[in-house]
Design a protein around this motif. Structure first.
Motif, PDB file in Angstrom:
ATOM      1  N   UNK A  48       6.632   1.499   2.693  1.00 21.19           N
ATOM      2  CA  UNK A  48       5.777   0.340   2.958  1.00 21.19           C
ATOM      3  C   UNK A  48       4.395   0.543   2.339  1.00 21.19           C
ATOM      4  N   UNK A  49       3.847  -0.540   1.802  1.00 25.79           N
ATOM      5  CA  UNK A  49       2.495  -0.472   1.248  1.00 25.79           C
ATOM      6  C   UNK A  49       1.514  -0.065   2.342  1.00 25.79           C
ATOM      7  N   UNK A  50       0.622   0.834   1.969  1.00 24.13           N
ATOM      8  CA  UNK A  50      -0.442   1.258   2.860  1.00 24.13           C
ATOM      9  C   UNK A  50      -1.757   0.663   2.386  1.00 24.13           C
ATOM     10  N   UNK A  51      -2.798   1.453   2.475  1.00 27.01           N
ATOM     11  CA  UNK A  51      -4.133   1.030   2.076  1.00 27.01           C
ATOM     12  C   UNK A  51      -4.352   1.266   0.582  1.00 27.01           C
ATOM     13  N   UNK A  52      -5.432   0.685   0.079  1.00 24.35           N
ATOM     14  CA  UNK A  52      -5.863   0.958  -1.287  1.00 24.35           C
ATOM     15  C   UNK A  52      -7.116   1.826  -1.216  1.00 24.35           C
ATOM     16  N   UNK A  53      -7.330   2.605  -2.273  1.00 24.53           N
ATOM     17  CA  UNK A  53      -8.464   3.526  -2.324  1.00 24.53           C
ATOM     18  C   UNK A  53      -9.090   3.459  -3.707  1.00 24.53           C
ATOM     19  N   UNK A  54     -10.435   3.441  -3.779  1.00 21.98           N
ATOM     20  CA  UNK A  54     -11.101   3.356  -5.078  1.00 21.98           C
ATOM     21  C   UNK A  54     -11.009   4.671  -5.849  1.00 21.98           C
ATOM     22  N   UNK A  55     -10.764   4.564  -7.136  1.00 20.23           N
ATOM     23  CA  UNK A  55     -10.709   5.726  -8.019  1.00 20.23           C
ATOM     24  C   UNK A  55     -12.133   6.121  -8.373  1.00 20.23           C
ATOM     25  N   UNK A  56     -12.438   7.407  -8.258  1.00 15.21           N
ATOM     26  CA  UNK A  56     -13.768   7.909  -8.604  1.00 15.21           C
ATOM     27  C   UNK A  56     -13.894   8.222 -10.090  1.00 15.21           C
ATOM     28  N   UNK A  57     -12.793   8.658 -10.690  1.00 16.74           N
ATOM     29  CA  UNK A  57     -12.855   9.102 -12.086  1.00 16.74           C
ATOM     30  C   UNK A  57     -11.465   9.057 -12.698  1.00 16.74           C
TER      31      UNK A  57
END
Length: 179
Positions: A48-57
């Protein structure tokens, strides 16, 4: 302590990303989220899809020497995507070439296999990778956490989310944060 977390744009097992991430922060370290493409990554809770997280690099812009260690979260799709990306594979291999510690959980050793760094090492993983690890020249064991001191760096591996507390403690100790 700067710790790289390498994940594909989607498919990382969320708890195998967030639990070690929080452990690094609680130890006073700085976790950095790297991926093969910009934008947020999509984590999963099993299927199941969870959360999204921003890529730092972007991994293509990172150097292993900028970090004190590397964490490779699992999930079935995550390491499968990473092992097909030459820059991700080269980044992982770079940690071994530099003698820096690497921690991998669940299916993450697939990326280690592609980087050709398991030969002669003893590690654990999700049980379905046992044959892949053996075929790549590694020795697979069914243990909660395995710390392998093969070559010039430490490799910390674990089987599944149930092993996260032991995994966190082991990799933090090897990354220089106690545990």
């Amino acid at each position: 302590m700067r710790v790289a977390f390498l994940v594909a744009p989607e498919g990382a097992e969320q708890i195998e990303l967030t639990d070690p991430w929080d452990a690094v922060k609680e130890a006073g370290g700085t976790p950095i989220l790297l991926s093969t493409s910009a934008g947020p990554i999509q984590a999963f809770d099993h299927l199941d899809r969870g959360d999204t997280f921003p890529v730092d690099q972007l991994v293509a812009q990172a150097e292993p020497s900028d970090f004190d260690g590397l964490v490779l979260p699992g999930g079935v799709a995550n390491p499968d995507f990473l092992r097909t990306d030459p820059k991700a594979v080269a980044f992982v291999k770079g940690f071994f070439d530099a003698g820096l510690p690497v921690a991998a959980i669940c299916h993450a050793p697939w990326t280690l296999i592609e980087a050709d760094v398991v030969r002669g090492r003893t590690l654990t993983s999700y049980p379905s990778l046992r044959t892949d690890i053996r075929n790549a020249g590694g020795n697979w064991v069914d243990e909660q956490v395995k710390v392998c001191d093969g070559g010039t760096n430490k490799l910390i591996t674990s089987r599944k989310p149930d092993d996260l507390k032991a995994f966190d403690k082991a990799f933090l100790a090897e990354f220089g944060a106690g545990g």
